[in-house]
Design a protein around this motif. Structure first.
Motif, PDB file in Angstrom:
ATOM      1  N   TRP A  25       2.920 -17.145   5.011  1.00 34.86           N
ATOM      2  CA  TRP A  25       2.647 -15.878   4.309  1.00 34.86           C
ATOM      3  C   TRP A  25       2.434 -14.771   5.342  1.00 34.86           C
ATOM      4  CZ3 TRP A  25       3.150 -14.510  -0.650  1.00 34.86           C
ATOM      5  CH2 TRP A  25       2.545 -13.311  -1.064  1.00 34.86           C
ATOM      6  N   CYS A  26       1.452 -14.959   6.208  1.00 38.77           N
ATOM      7  CA  CYS A  26       1.220 -14.007   7.303  1.00 38.77           C
ATOM      8  C   CYS A  26       0.306 -14.675   8.328  1.00 38.77           C
ATOM      9  CB  CYS A  26       0.586 -12.718   6.793  1.00 38.77           C
ATOM     10  SG  CYS A  26       0.164 -11.619   8.161  1.00 38.77           S
ATOM     11  N   GLU A  27       0.793 -14.791   9.558  1.00 39.28           N
ATOM     12  CA  GLU A  27       0.000 -15.463  10.599  1.00 39.28           C
ATOM     13  C   GLU A  27      -1.220 -14.650  10.999  1.00 39.28           C
ATOM     14  OE1 GLU A  27       2.466 -16.355  13.929  1.00 39.28           O
ATOM     15  OE2 GLU A  27       2.846 -18.364  13.161  1.00 39.28           O
ATOM     16  N   LEU A  28      -1.058 -13.334  10.983  1.00 37.51           N
ATOM     17  CA  LEU A  28      -2.211 -12.504  11.359  1.00 37.51           C
ATOM     18  C   LEU A  28      -3.346 -12.695  10.357  1.00 37.51           C
ATOM     19  CD1 LEU A  28      -1.149  -8.964  12.603  1.00 37.51           C
ATOM     20  CD2 LEU A  28      -2.646 -10.601  13.719  1.00 37.51           C
ATOM     21  N   GLN A  29      -2.972 -12.850   9.096  1.00 36.55           N
ATOM     22  CA  GLN A  29      -3.994 -13.063   8.059  1.00 36.55           C
ATOM     23  C   GLN A  29      -4.782 -14.350   8.354  1.00 36.55           C
ATOM     24  OE1 GLN A  29      -3.048 -13.998   3.815  1.00 36.55           O
ATOM     25  NE2 GLN A  29      -3.330 -11.787   3.550  1.00 36.55           N
ATOM     26  N   VAL A  30      -4.071 -15.389   8.810  1.00 38.57           N
ATOM     27  CA  VAL A  30      -4.739 -16.649   9.165  1.00 38.57           C
ATOM     28  C   VAL A  30      -5.688 -16.410  10.345  1.00 38.57           C
ATOM     29  CG1 VAL A  30      -4.382 -19.012  10.002  1.00 38.57           C
ATOM     30  CG2 VAL A  30      -2.811 -18.038   8.322  1.00 38.57           C
ATOM     31  N   GLY A  59       2.608 -10.545  12.345  1.00 40.82           N
ATOM     32  CA  GLY A  59       2.342  -9.929  11.051  1.00 40.82           C
ATOM     33  C   GLY A  59       3.538 -10.161  10.131  1.00 40.82           C
ATOM     34  N   VAL A  60       3.509  -9.578   8.959  1.00 42.38           N
ATOM     35  CA  VAL A  60       4.612  -9.808   8.002  1.00 42.38           C
ATOM     36  C   VAL A  60       5.883  -9.110   8.474  1.00 42.38           C
ATOM     37  CG1 VAL A  60       3.098 -10.077   6.010  1.00 42.38           C
ATOM     38  CG2 VAL A  60       3.944  -7.806   6.604  1.00 42.38           C
ATOM     39  N   ASP A  61       7.023  -9.635   8.055  1.00 44.99           N
ATOM     40  CA  ASP A  61       8.298  -8.964   8.315  1.00 44.99           C
ATOM     41  C   ASP A  61       8.336  -7.671   7.527  1.00 44.99           C
ATOM     42  OD1 ASP A  61       9.205 -10.919   9.998  1.00 44.99           O
ATOM     43  OD2 ASP A  61      10.187 -12.066   8.398  1.00 44.99           O
ATOM     44  N   LYS A 106       3.232  -7.462   0.967  1.00 42.19           N
ATOM     45  CA  LYS A 106       2.117  -8.424   1.016  1.00 42.19           C
ATOM     46  C   LYS A 106       0.824  -7.742   1.476  1.00 42.19           C
ATOM     47  CE  LYS A 106       4.864 -12.521   2.213  1.00 42.19           C
ATOM     48  NZ  LYS A 106       5.200 -13.428   3.331  1.00 42.19           N
ATOM     49  N   CYS A 107       0.960  -6.692   2.290  1.00 45.43           N
ATOM     50  CA  CYS A 107      -0.217  -6.015   2.851  1.00 45.43           C
ATOM     51  C   CYS A 107      -1.032  -5.299   1.765  1.00 45.43           C
ATOM     52  CB  CYS A 107       0.202  -5.023   3.920  1.00 45.43           C
ATOM     53  SG  CYS A 107       1.176  -5.767   5.237  1.00 45.43           S
ATOM     54  N   ASN A 108      -0.387  -4.955   0.652  1.00 45.27           N
ATOM     55  CA  ASN A 108      -1.102  -4.221  -0.412  1.00 45.27           C
ATOM     56  C   ASN A 108      -2.340  -4.962  -0.897  1.00 45.27           C
ATOM     57  OD1 ASN A 108       0.530  -1.971  -0.558  1.00 45.27           O
ATOM     58  ND2 ASN A 108       2.009  -3.004  -1.876  1.00 45.27           N
ATOM     59  N   THR A 109      -2.221  -6.276  -0.986  1.00 44.43           N
ATOM     60  CA  THR A 109      -3.344  -7.060  -1.521  1.00 44.43           C
ATOM     61  C   THR A 109      -4.084  -7.816  -0.429  1.00 44.43           C
ATOM     62  OG1 THR A 109      -1.773  -8.821  -1.959  1.00 44.43           O
ATOM     63  CG2 THR A 109      -2.343  -7.392  -3.828  1.00 44.43           C
ATOM     64  N   CYS A 110      -3.772  -7.520   0.829  1.00 40.58           N
ATOM     65  CA  CYS A 110      -4.390  -8.281   1.923  1.00 40.58           C
ATOM     66  C   CYS A 110      -5.838  -7.841   2.140  1.00 40.58           C
ATOM     67  CB  CYS A 110      -3.594  -8.080   3.208  1.00 40.58           C
ATOM     68  SG  CYS A 110      -4.356  -8.937   4.597  1.00 40.58           S
ATOM     69  N   PRO A 111      -6.767  -8.782   2.201  1.00 44.97           N
ATOM     70  CA  PRO A 111      -8.179  -8.402   2.398  1.00 44.97           C
ATOM     71  C   PRO A 111      -8.457  -7.857   3.795  1.00 44.97           C
ATOM     72  CG  PRO A 111      -7.922 -10.787   2.397  1.00 44.97           C
ATOM     73  CD  PRO A 111      -6.582 -10.221   2.037  1.00 44.97           C
ATOM     74  N   HIS A 137      -8.450  -3.834   8.819  1.00 44.76           N
ATOM     75  CA  HIS A 137      -8.663  -4.259  10.207  1.00 44.76           C
ATOM     76  C   HIS A 137      -7.347  -4.531  10.937  1.00 44.76           C
ATOM     77  CE1 HIS A 137     -12.790  -5.287   8.830  1.00 44.76           C
ATOM     78  NE2 HIS A 137     -12.160  -5.759   7.770  1.00 44.76           N
ATOM     79  N   CYS A 138      -6.248  -4.547  10.207  1.00 48.95           N
ATOM     80  CA  CYS A 138      -5.032  -5.173  10.737  1.00 48.95           C
ATOM     81  C   CYS A 138      -4.386  -4.374  11.868  1.00 48.95           C
ATOM     82  CB  CYS A 138      -4.026  -5.369   9.616  1.00 48.95           C
ATOM     83  SG  CYS A 138      -2.527  -6.151  10.216  1.00 48.95           S
ATOM     84  N   GLU A 139      -4.279  -5.029  13.037  1.00 52.21           N
ATOM     85  CA  GLU A 139      -3.685  -4.376  14.202  1.00 52.21           C
ATOM     86  C   GLU A 139      -2.187  -4.165  13.997  1.00 52.21           C
ATOM     87  OE1 GLU A 139      -3.049  -8.188  17.094  1.00 52.21           O
ATOM     88  OE2 GLU A 139      -5.043  -7.819  16.311  1.00 52.21           O
ATOM     89  N   TRP A 140      -1.527  -5.099  13.309  1.00 51.94           N
ATOM     90  CA  TRP A 140      -0.074  -4.962  13.073  1.00 51.94           C
ATOM     91  C   TRP A 140       0.185  -3.716  12.246  1.00 51.94           C
ATOM     92  CZ3 TRP A 140       3.102  -4.466   8.876  1.00 51.94           C
ATOM     93  CH2 TRP A 140       4.460  -4.668   9.094  1.00 51.94           C
ATOM     94  N   LYS A 141      -0.611  -3.518  11.216  1.00 51.43           N
ATOM     95  CA  LYS A 141      -0.404  -2.383  10.321  1.00 51.43           C
ATOM     96  C   LYS A 141      -0.655  -1.078  11.088  1.00 51.43           C
ATOM     97  CE  LYS A 141      -3.101  -1.841   6.703  1.00 51.43           C
ATOM     98  NZ  LYS A 141      -3.340  -0.547   6.089  1.00 51.43           N
TER      99      LYS A 141
END
Ligand code: SF4
Length: 347
Positions: A64-69, A308-310, A316-321, A325-329
């Motif tokens: 789904w997303c490695e950064l999320q993990v 991060g996501v492709d 997927k980022c819309n609902t990401c908790p 904080h996300c550096e990719w975004k």
């Protein structure tokens, strides 16, 4: 319920003759609070996050997303909030009620890390004879060393089809009454394929004593606690230390003569009504699976950074908790894409 010979099974009908255990903290034992640890420099994620092993579901979450993990370890309080969401608890209670259809679930007090690991070992030992008798089992633990990393998981269900095939099924509960899209199915497919790889290697006798002791950093000489010993006694198992139990498990696996899994299946069920939404068979090819696994594990062993996501899956980022904080975004300047996806054209 039928066994492989097509005869009805009394054990299956009663459902309460077989015991499966879950860990319970010994009264008066405070347990370990979840600590927040800052990532250290120069160490791989297995070391930074104090991992002796990975759960199969953690590897699958990478699809789904490695950064999320990674954020799940770096910012653990967000994960705790996610675990308390109503859909998570609803899914857990459906799994529990399914398990209780075939086996009684009992709480066993644990005092040490070895006690805690003894619980899945005892469950596995109690399920081997059931599978040998052609019965359905649920919540079967699987574990083993794959591509240099120790993995653990729990198979939702194993049973024999009318043709005598051993079928592994993973139940997925859904808030909505529709089948999932390809992005979610990718992780589900990986999960059942990894379960088959682990189960097949267990029944081939590939698990070694040293793998368990060294990778999980457990003490074979550690005496098992009173609660674990009592539960082992109920299963007619004579053990006193963790090493005794491990040796008994390895011996049983070496001589169990259980077949490899023949078929993989995903079953989707609606949380609200409990009704089945549909099932899907999952193809299996070991070389491709091992290649995928090596790629996902290369993050954990420090050979590459988490992704991060492709760009095509930025939705997927819309609902990401972790989106705050996300550096990719932030680095990719994708905040606009996330909040106003309709402005963006993906070619
Ligand atoms: Fe992954 Fe997007 Fe969440 Fe960042 S915001 S962790 S890229 S899903």
């Amino acid at each position: 319920e039928s066994d492989v010979t097509g005869k009805h099974s009394d054990t299956m009908k009663r459902g309460d003759d077989r015991l499966t255990a879950v860990c319970a903290m010994e009264p008066g034992h405070a347990g370990s609070p979840r600590k927040r640890r800052r990532p250290g420099l120069g160490r791989n994620p297995m070391e930074r996050f104090w991992r002796t092993h990975l759960a199969v579901t953690q590897v699958c979450s990478q699809t789904w997303c490695e950064l999320q993990v990674a954020y799940g370890f770096e910012i653990p309080h967000v994960l705790t909030e996610l675990e308390e969401r109503p859909e998570v608890t609803a899914g857990a209670s459906i799994h529990l009620s399914r398990e209780m259809e075939v086996q009684k679930v009992v709480a066993v007090p644990v005092l040490s890390r070895e006690d805690r690991q003894a619980i899945p070992f005892l469950n596995l030992l109690s399920m081997i004879p059931a599978l040998q008798a052609g019965l359905r089992v649920r919540e079967l633990p699987v574990l083993g060393l794959l591509e240099g990393v120790f993995l653990m998981g729990v198979v939702d269900e194993l049973c024999y089809s009318e043709k005598g095939e051993l079928v592994l099924t993973e139940l997925k509960t859904r808030r909505v009454n529709t089948l999932p899209g390809p992005a979610q199915v990718k992780g589900h497919n990986l999960q059942v394929r990894l379960y088959k790889l682990l189960f097949d290697s267990l029944v081939r006798g590939d698990l070694k004593r040293d793998h368990v002791i060294s990778h999980l950093r457990l003490r074979p000489e550690q005496a098992l606690g009173r609660g674990v010993l009592e539960h082992a006694g109920k299963l007619s198992l004579q053990v006193s230390t963790f090493g005794d139990l491990l040796d008994l498990l390895l011996l049983n696996l070496s001589y169990c003569e259980l077949p490899a899994v023949d078929r993989l299946s995903l079953e989707y069920c609606h949380q609200g009504s409990g009704a089945s939404i549909g099932t899907r068979d999952v193809p299996f090819a070991e070389p491709q699976l091992r290649e995928e696994l090596r790629y996902y594990l290369s993050y954990w062993t420090g050979h590459r950074e988490p992704r991060g996501v492709d760009i095509e899956e930025v939705w997927k980022c819309n609902t990401c908790p972790y989106k705050e904080h996300c550096e990719w975004k932030l680095e990719e300047g994708s905040a606009d894409m996330v909040t106003t996806p309709t402005k963006r054209t993906i070619t």
